[in-house]
Design an enzyme around this catalytic site. Structure first.
Site, short mmCIF file in Angstrom:
data_model
loop_
_atom_site.label_atom_id
_atom_site.label_comp_id
_atom_site.label_asym_id
_atom_site.label_seq_id
_atom_site.Cartn_x
_atom_site.Cartn_y
_atom_site.Cartn_z
CE1 TYR A 240 -16.38 34.90 4.74
CE2 TYR A 240 -17.94 36.57 5.54
CZ TYR A 240 -17.30 36.10 4.61
OH TYR A 240 -17.36 36.81 3.21
CG PHE A 364 -10.58 42.43 3.60
CD1 PHE A 364 -9.85 41.71 4.68
CD2 PHE A 364 -11.61 43.45 4.05
CE1 PHE A 364 -10.11 42.16 6.04
CE2 PHE A 364 -11.54 43.86 5.29
CZ PHE A 364 -10.87 43.31 6.31
CD GLU A 365 -17.46 39.59 2.28
OE1 GLU A 365 -18.10 40.70 1.79
OE2 GLU A 365 -18.18 38.30 2.01
CB ILE A 366 -14.50 41.33 8.71
CG1 ILE A 366 -12.97 41.09 8.58
CG2 ILE A 366 -14.81 41.15 10.32
CD1 ILE A 366 -12.02 41.83 9.47
#
Length: 509
Positions: A240, A364-366
């Site tokens: 995600y 924000f993070e993946i």
């Protein structure tokens, strides 16, 4: 003129000084006739018999200006100094590639025909946030998703209205899913006493703790800490990318970060690391340390990013400080529904360590969803949750994710997306563009703005990216200039990340 008179009165032995100046001027004139201009004499007053060379008159204000500039540059509060930290701009210093490196330096031709990862954008929003959501979608579509078309999953603790849905669908060609968060993933837990929880939240509001008095904010932090990955719409996804309302991207992302995370065996990616507000998490580190201790977890090298590095003679003071910490308020547990299990949390559970307040800024993070779904992460969350810190304090999901990563992951599991230009509120990171790695810009006229002129103006704005700089990594970046990048401000945790990631690269490496 009065100031000039005062200066000339204070000049020692004016006659001798002027004679020496005249002698020097004559010598200079023999060397270069152009210097004769500076020997031209002017009277202090129109009827005065005293005159001085023009060179002295011109020299005095120049010295004053130089003195002012020196004082300004040396002043500790100077904005110029803040924007030029020691060692050069952090955005273009090279970090060791021992554990992590930039996936792609500069621009690539977007691989539009390559396979995609099993991934989605996740957006938690309400109907009233539509304008901020559209700003974010327009930005990510322009700089990335117009080539890759990853789907969006929108989540809300209420129902999205038709206006919200239609506007979002008009701004992307990618698939969009709409999900409602069920009460078991959002509301107060069954084991908590609602009256005590609400009183704790009210007290935080009275104490002016940022967002501390907003009940919905506490729900949101807890949801993103331990429940978002359990939502039914996310069960089919492996990765995600979190997308917040009112964010901006500054650089073109011409590669697929999900594919590169998979190739490099990464688990979690960030672009900004900053310090948390101390008053929001006074007890969080006590419980995170206790989890690590009671489960006999040995650091893999990332935990140290979140720990102060005190001098040896300060260790005792830190232990004394731990003993004086105020415990979480009691009485949150609903005795009729069971208390759950919590290990004993005492003042020695941190073993002399103290939290430096650093965390990955999780708006924000993946990340790999399987990590959040793992038993280890959920055991960590369960213990943190049962402490009551999400309610009686204002624990954010960012320090929860970060401390869990510190306990369970190593530096090689983390990726720093330093090539992503990103802004949320007044915090931004924007990299320098990579020299000799830029490709011609691909125009993008998004079709949702009715005013044709505005659409052309917006696209034209991105037609002139910032100039490349040595060691730059970005692709066609154009950064906002109204604020200083976070790496140039107090409160950045870039240095802490660099320490665990291998340090700065030596020159020429």
């Amino acid at each position: 003129m009065g100031l000039l008179q005062d200066v000339t009165r204070r000049l020692p032995t004016p006659k001798g000084s002027l004679e020496k100046f005249d002698d020097l001027s004559r010598r200079a004139e023999r060397i270069s006739p152009r210097l004769a201009f500076f020997r031209r004499r002017i009277r202090i007053k129109g009827n005065s018999s005293i005159s001085i060379p023009l060179g002295i008159v011109l020299l005095f204000p120049c010295l004053v200006i130089i003195l002012i500039l020196v004082l300004f540059v040396r002043h500790p509060d100077s904005q110029g100094m803040m924007m030029m930290p020691a060692g050069g701009p952090p955005s273009i210093l090279k970090i060791s590639e021992k554990y992590d490196k930039v996936f792609a330096t500069g621009c690539l031709d977007p691989p539009v025909d390559k396979p995609r990862a099993n991934a989605a954008f996740v957006v938690l929003a309400r109907n009233k946030e539509l304008d901020g959501v559209l700003q974010s979608i327009k930005s990510i579509e322009r700089h990335f998703n117009r080539w890759f078309h990853y789907p969006y999953v929108f989540l809300n603790d209420g129902d999205f209205n038709s206006t919200f849905k239609e506007a979002v669908l008009n701004h992307t060609s990618a698939p969009v899913e709409w999900g409602k968060i069920t009460p078991d993933l959002w509301d107060f837990p069954e084991w908590a006493e609602p009256a005590v929880v609400k009183e704790g939240i009210q007290k935080q509001g009275d104490a002016a703790i940022m967002y501390g008095g907003m009940e919905s904010y506490h729900h949101m932090c807890r949801f993103y800490s331990g429940f978002f990955y359990k939502h039914e719409l996310l069960q089919k996804y492996e990765w995600y990318w979190r997308l917040e309302p009112e964010i901006k991207y500054f650089c073109d992302i011409t590669y697929d970060p999900f594919i590169h995370m998979i190739r490099e065996n990464k688990t979690y990616g960030f672009t900004i690391a900053v310090k948390e507000l101390k008053e929001t998490v006074p007890n969080i580190f006590r419980y995170a340390s206790a989890y690590k201790r009671t489960n006999n977890i040995t650091s893999q090298g990332l935990w140290e990013m979140f720990v102060e590095k005190p001098e040896e003679d300060e260790t005792k003071l830190l232990k004394d400080d731990h003993k004086s910490k105020t415990p979480l308020p009691q009485g949150i547990l609903n005795s009729e529904r069971g208390t759950g299990a919590l290990p004993d949390i005492d003042s020695d559970s941190m073993e002399g360590e103290t939290y430096n307040m650093c965390h990955f800024w999780s708006n924000f993070e993946i990340a790999k969803l399987d990590w959040f779904r793992s038993k280890e992460y959920n055991d960590f969350f369960e213990m943190m949750d049962r402490s009551g810190g999400f309610w009686m304090e204002r624990w954010g999901d960012a320090p929860i994710h970060s401390l869990a990563a510190g306990a369970l992951l190593g530096p090689s599991d983390i990726h720093y997306f330093r090539d992503f230009g990103y802004r949320h509120t007044t915090i931004q990171h924007c990299p320098a563009n990579a020299p000799a790695r830029q490709l011609p810009r691909i125009p993008y006229l998004e079709t949702t703005t009715e005013d044709e002129k505005k659409r052309l103006e917006e696209d034209e704005y991105w037609a002139s990216p910032d100039p490349p700089r040595e060691n730059g990594v970005g692709c066609r970046c154009k950064c906002d200039t109204d604020i200083v990048d976070v790496e140039g401000k107090q409160g950045s945790c870039l240095a802490e990340w660099v320490d665990v990631a291998g340090g700065w690269s030596s020159p020429g490496s």
